[in-house]
Design a protein around this motif. Structure first.
Motif, PDB file in Angstrom:
ATOM      1  N   ILE A 185       0.878  -1.179   0.000  1.00 37.46           N
ATOM      2  CA  ILE A 185       0.000   0.000   0.000  1.00 37.46           C
ATOM      3  C   ILE A 185       0.911   1.223   0.000  1.00 37.46           C
ATOM      4  CG2 ILE A 185      -1.848   1.229   1.198  1.00 37.46           C
ATOM      5  CD1 ILE A 185      -2.311  -1.436   2.768  1.00 37.46           C
ATOM      6  N   TYR A 186       0.768   2.066  -1.000  1.00 42.87           N
ATOM      7  CA  TYR A 186       1.597   3.262  -1.130  1.00 42.87           C
ATOM      8  C   TYR A 186       0.702   4.498  -1.160  1.00 42.87           C
ATOM      9  CZ  TYR A 186       5.263  -0.015  -2.461  1.00 42.87           C
ATOM     10  OH  TYR A 186       6.169  -1.036  -2.468  1.00 42.87           O
ATOM     11  N   ARG A 187       1.263   5.619  -0.686  1.00 42.27           N
ATOM     12  CA  ARG A 187       0.456   6.841  -0.729  1.00 42.27           C
ATOM     13  C   ARG A 187       1.341   8.072  -0.862  1.00 42.27           C
ATOM     14  NH1 ARG A 187      -1.838   7.624   5.534  1.00 42.27           N
ATOM     15  NH2 ARG A 187       0.108   8.405   6.429  1.00 42.27           N
ATOM     16  N   THR A 188       0.702   9.149  -1.325  1.00 46.57           N
ATOM     17  CA  THR A 188       1.357  10.448  -1.422  1.00 46.57           C
ATOM     18  C   THR A 188       0.304  11.532  -1.395  1.00 46.57           C
ATOM     19  OG1 THR A 188       2.922  11.784  -2.706  1.00 46.57           O
ATOM     20  CG2 THR A 188       1.322  10.521  -3.950  1.00 46.57           C
ATOM     21  N   ILE A 189       0.696  12.714  -0.985  1.00 43.27           N
ATOM     22  CA  ILE A 189      -0.154  13.895  -1.082  1.00 43.27           C
ATOM     23  C   ILE A 189      -0.072  14.433  -2.513  1.00 43.27           C
ATOM     24  CG2 ILE A 189      -0.324  16.323  -0.395  1.00 43.27           C
ATOM     25  CD1 ILE A 189      -1.488  14.631   1.706  1.00 43.27           C
ATOM     26  N   LEU A 190      -1.193  14.909  -3.039  1.00 38.49           N
ATOM     27  CA  LEU A 190      -1.192  15.578  -4.336  1.00 38.49           C
ATOM     28  C   LEU A 190      -1.270  17.088  -4.102  1.00 38.49           C
ATOM     29  CD1 LEU A 190      -3.618  13.467  -6.581  1.00 38.49           C
ATOM     30  CD2 LEU A 190      -1.126  13.342  -6.423  1.00 38.49           C
ATOM     31  N   PRO A 191      -0.182  17.806  -4.303  1.00 37.02           N
ATOM     32  CA  PRO A 191      -0.206  19.257  -4.063  1.00 37.02           C
ATOM     33  C   PRO A 191      -1.076  19.968  -5.093  1.00 37.02           C
ATOM     34  CG  PRO A 191       1.858  18.610  -5.098  1.00 37.02           C
ATOM     35  CD  PRO A 191       1.135  17.333  -4.787  1.00 37.02           C
ATOM     36  N   PRO A 194       1.946  20.963  -8.858  1.00 31.21           N
ATOM     37  CA  PRO A 194       3.050  19.991  -8.811  1.00 31.21           C
ATOM     38  C   PRO A 194       4.403  20.667  -8.969  1.00 31.21           C
ATOM     39  CG  PRO A 194       1.942  19.907 -10.930  1.00 31.21           C
ATOM     40  CD  PRO A 194       1.133  20.844 -10.067  1.00 31.21           C
ATOM     41  N   THR A 195       5.349  20.222  -8.178  1.00 26.01           N
ATOM     42  CA  THR A 195       6.716  20.765  -8.271  1.00 26.01           C
ATOM     43  C   THR A 195       7.681  19.605  -8.494  1.00 26.01           C
ATOM     44  OG1 THR A 195       6.798  20.730  -5.836  1.00 26.01           O
ATOM     45  CG2 THR A 195       6.225  22.820  -6.905  1.00 26.01           C
ATOM     46  N   ASP A 196       8.322  19.150  -7.418  1.00 19.87           N
ATOM     47  CA  ASP A 196       9.281  18.063  -7.546  1.00 19.87           C
ATOM     48  C   ASP A 196       8.567  16.720  -7.705  1.00 19.87           C
ATOM     49  OD1 ASP A 196      11.309  19.889  -7.199  1.00 19.87           O
ATOM     50  OD2 ASP A 196      11.361  19.617  -5.019  1.00 19.87           O
ATOM     51  N   THR A 197       9.357  15.689  -8.007  1.00 19.72           N
ATOM     52  CA  THR A 197       8.835  14.332  -8.077  1.00 19.72           C
ATOM     53  C   THR A 197       8.255  13.927  -6.726  1.00 19.72           C
ATOM     54  OG1 THR A 197      10.450  13.718  -9.760  1.00 19.72           O
ATOM     55  CG2 THR A 197       9.453  11.928  -8.504  1.00 19.72           C
ATOM     56  N   LEU A 198       7.061  13.371  -6.741  1.00 20.59           N
ATOM     57  CA  LEU A 198       6.405  12.935  -5.514  1.00 20.59           C
ATOM     58  C   LEU A 198       6.871  11.526  -5.157  1.00 20.59           C
ATOM     59  CD1 LEU A 198       2.767  14.143  -6.297  1.00 20.59           C
ATOM     60  CD2 LEU A 198       4.546  15.355  -5.000  1.00 20.59           C
ATOM     61  N   ILE A 199       7.007  11.266  -3.870  1.00 19.55           N
ATOM     62  CA  ILE A 199       7.467   9.961  -3.393  1.00 19.55           C
ATOM     63  C   ILE A 199       6.264   9.156  -2.900  1.00 19.55           C
ATOM     64  CG2 ILE A 199       8.975   8.704  -1.838  1.00 19.55           C
ATOM     65  CD1 ILE A 199      10.414  10.419  -3.927  1.00 19.55           C
ATOM     66  N   LEU A 200       6.068   7.986  -3.488  1.00 17.50           N
ATOM     67  CA  LEU A 200       5.036   7.052  -3.024  1.00 17.50           C
ATOM     68  C   LEU A 200       5.624   6.236  -1.879  1.00 17.50           C
ATOM     69  CD1 LEU A 200       3.700   5.994  -6.514  1.00 17.50           C
ATOM     70  CD2 LEU A 200       2.290   6.987  -4.696  1.00 17.50           C
ATOM     71  N   LYS A 201       5.148   6.523  -0.672  1.00 22.15           N
ATOM     72  CA  LYS A 201       5.686   5.873   0.516  1.00 22.15           C
ATOM     73  C   LYS A 201       4.868   4.637   0.872  1.00 22.15           C
ATOM     74  CE  LYS A 201       7.593  10.145   2.423  1.00 22.15           C
ATOM     75  NZ  LYS A 201       7.672  11.057   3.596  1.00 22.15           N
ATOM     76  N   ARG A 202       5.583   3.589   1.214  1.00 23.67           N
ATOM     77  CA  ARG A 202       4.936   2.330   1.592  1.00 23.67           C
ATOM     78  C   ARG A 202       4.396   2.453   3.017  1.00 23.67           C
ATOM     79  NH1 ARG A 202       5.977  -2.943  -0.697  1.00 23.67           N
ATOM     80  NH2 ARG A 202       5.385  -4.652   0.695  1.00 23.67           N
ATOM     81  N   VAL A 203       3.080   2.267   3.185  1.00 23.51           N
ATOM     82  CA  VAL A 203       2.458   2.453   4.498  1.00 23.51           C
ATOM     83  C   VAL A 203       1.763   1.194   4.999  1.00 23.51           C
ATOM     84  CG1 VAL A 203       2.171   4.946   4.256  1.00 23.51           C
ATOM     85  CG2 VAL A 203       0.372   3.411   3.394  1.00 23.51           C
ATOM     86  N   GLY A 204       1.997   0.079   4.317  1.00 27.01           N
ATOM     87  CA  GLY A 204       1.383  -1.173   4.771  1.00 27.01           C
ATOM     88  C   GLY A 204       1.320  -2.185   3.646  1.00 27.01           C
ATOM     89  N   LYS A 247      -5.688  -3.042   7.601  1.00 24.49           N
ATOM     90  CA  LYS A 247      -5.028  -4.037   8.454  1.00 24.49           C
ATOM     91  C   LYS A 247      -5.981  -5.163   8.835  1.00 24.49           C
ATOM     92  CE  LYS A 247      -1.418  -1.218  10.637  1.00 24.49           C
ATOM     93  NZ  LYS A 247      -0.923  -0.651  11.925  1.00 24.49           N
ATOM     94  N   ARG A 248      -7.282  -4.889   8.811  1.00 26.33           N
ATOM     95  CA  ARG A 248      -8.250  -5.926   9.129  1.00 26.33           C
ATOM     96  C   ARG A 248      -8.430  -6.863   7.935  1.00 26.33           C
ATOM     97  NH1 ARG A 248     -11.102  -1.510  10.779  1.00 26.33           N
ATOM     98  NH2 ARG A 248     -12.674  -1.823   9.147  1.00 26.33           N
ATOM     99  N   PRO A 249      -8.781  -8.128   8.189  1.00 20.99           N
ATOM    100  CA  PRO A 249      -9.031  -9.042   7.056  1.00 20.99           C
ATOM    101  C   PRO A 249     -10.168  -8.517   6.198  1.00 20.99           C
ATOM    102  CG  PRO A 249      -8.818 -10.263   9.120  1.00 20.99           C
ATOM    103  CD  PRO A 249      -8.881  -8.815   9.500  1.00 20.99           C
TER     104      PRO A 249
END
Length: 293
Positions: A185-191, A194-204, A247-249
Motif C-alpha cells: 500500500i503506497y500513498r502520497t499527497i497531491l499538491p 506539482p513541483t518536484d517528483t512525488l514519493i510514493l511511501k509504503r504504508v502497509g 489491516k483488518r481481514p
C-alpha cells in the motif's frame, strides 16, 4: 494488463493468497449484467469510476497501447463520449479515480503499469471532469493547459501496479501494488501545484496479490479491491486511516469471474458496485452490477 495463458499457472496460488475460496459475505447480491461493450474502441477496459457530473454514467479507459483518451459509458455499457487528453502519452494506463477540490470534480488517470518493474517514474494525470452529452455520441479534447501531470516514484524502487484511489477524508492518493504475494500500500499527497517528483511511501501491505483495481466510496467509508478471481471489501471506521482499515481481514464479496476482470467501482449513490473486464478470448466485456442488500 493483457491476457496471457501463463496467468493460468498462477491461479491456484492466487486463490490461496486471496482467500477466494472463503465463503462469500452477502452484504451485496450477485452480479447482474447491465450491458456489454459493443464499441470496438473500448477493447481493453482497464479502469472504471462512477461519474459525478453525469449521473448514472461511468468513465473508463483502455490499457496500454491506446491513445490518451477516456470514454463515458452509460449503465448499459453503451459508449456516449470520448475525450482525448492533448499532449499526453498513454504508456500503460491502469486505473481511474475521482477527486473533489473547491467544489469541483476532477478525474485522475494512473499511468502506473510496469510489467517488468523497469520504469523509474510513474505518472498521474488530473483534469476537471467533463460534462458529457448523453443524447449524442460526442468526441472532444481536453486541452493540455487544463491537465496537471504528477511525476512519482516509489520509495523502494520500480514496481507494477494497476490500482489507485483518492481518499476524500485524508486527501492522500493511494496506489496498490500488484505482483507481490503481500501487495504493498503506497500513498502520497497531491499538491495543488506539482513541483518536484512525488514519493510514493509504503504504508502497509494486504494479504492479497494480482490486485487489478480499487475504489473508495465517495464519502470514504468503504473500500473495494479486486483481482482476477475475487472482490475484497473493507468497512472503514470513522476514526480510521486507510492503512488502519486495511489491516483488518477483507470481507470476500460476490463476484462473477470475467475473462479478464480489470475494473471495479462503487456506484455514486453507494447502492452497489460495478465490475468491467477486458474483451478477451473472443468474449465481449460485460458491465455487471452488484446491488447492496
Amino acid at each position: 494488463m493483457r491476457w496471457n495463458r501463463k496467468y493460468l499457472l498462477f491461479l491456484p496460488g492466487i486463490l490461496v493468497a486471496t482467500g477466494a475460496w472463503a465463503q462469500e459475505n452477502m452484504l451485496f447480491g450477485y452480479g447482474q449484467p447491465k450491458g456489454r461493450i459493443t464499441s470496438t474502441e473500448i477493447n481493453e477496459a482497464s479502469g472504471l469510476i462512477g461519474s459525478a457530473e453525469n449521473a448514472g454514467f461511468f468513465w473508463t479507459h483502455n490499457d496500454s497501447g491506446d491513445a490518451a483518451r477516456i470514454f463515458l459509458i452509460d449503465d448499459s455499457a453503451r459508449l456516449r463520449a470520448t475525450y482525448y487528453l492533448q499532449g499526453i502519452v498513454a504508456r500503460d494506463w491502469e486505473d481511474i479515480a475521482m477527486v473533489k477540490r473547491s467544489e469541483r470534480n476532477y478525474l485522475l488517470v494512473g499511468d502506473i503499469g510496469d510489467n517488468k518493474n523497469r520504469y523509474p517514474f510513474v505518472y498521474v494525470h488530473l483534469f476537471e471532469e467533463p460534462t458529457g452529452n448523453g443524447a449524442t455520441k460526442r468526441i472532444d479534447t481536453i486541452p493540455k493547459e487544463n491537465i496537471t501531470t504528477f511525476v512519482m516514484k516509489y520509495e523502494d524502487g520500480p514496481r507494477d501496479a494497476e490500482s489507485l484511489f483518492f481518499d476524500p477524508v485524508d486527501d492522500y492518493l493511494y496506489v496498490i501494488g500488484k505482483r507481490e504475494l503481500q501487495a504493498g500500500i503506497y500513498r502520497t499527497i497531491l499538491p495543488e501545484i506539482p513541483t518536484d517528483t512525488l514519493i510514493l511511501k509504503r504504508v502497509g501491505t494486504i494479504p492479497h496479490t494480482f490486485v487489478t483495481s480499487a475504489d473508495i466510496r465517495a464519502d470514504g467509508t468503504e473500500i473495494l479491491m479486486k483481482n482476477l478471481l475475487g472482490v475484497f471489501y473493507w468497512n472503514r471506521k470513522r476514526t480510521e486511516s486507510v492503512p488502519q482499515a486495511l489491516k483488518r481481514p477483507a470481507v470476500i464479496l460476490p463476484y462473477r469471474p470475467e475473462p479478464q476482470g480489470e475494473a471495479i467501482a462503487f456506484s455514486r449513490d453507494g447502492k452497489g458496485y460495478y465490475t468491467l473486464g477486458e474483451s478477451a478470448l473472443g468474449l465481449n466485456a460485460i458491465l455487471y452490477f452488484y446491488q447492496r442488500r
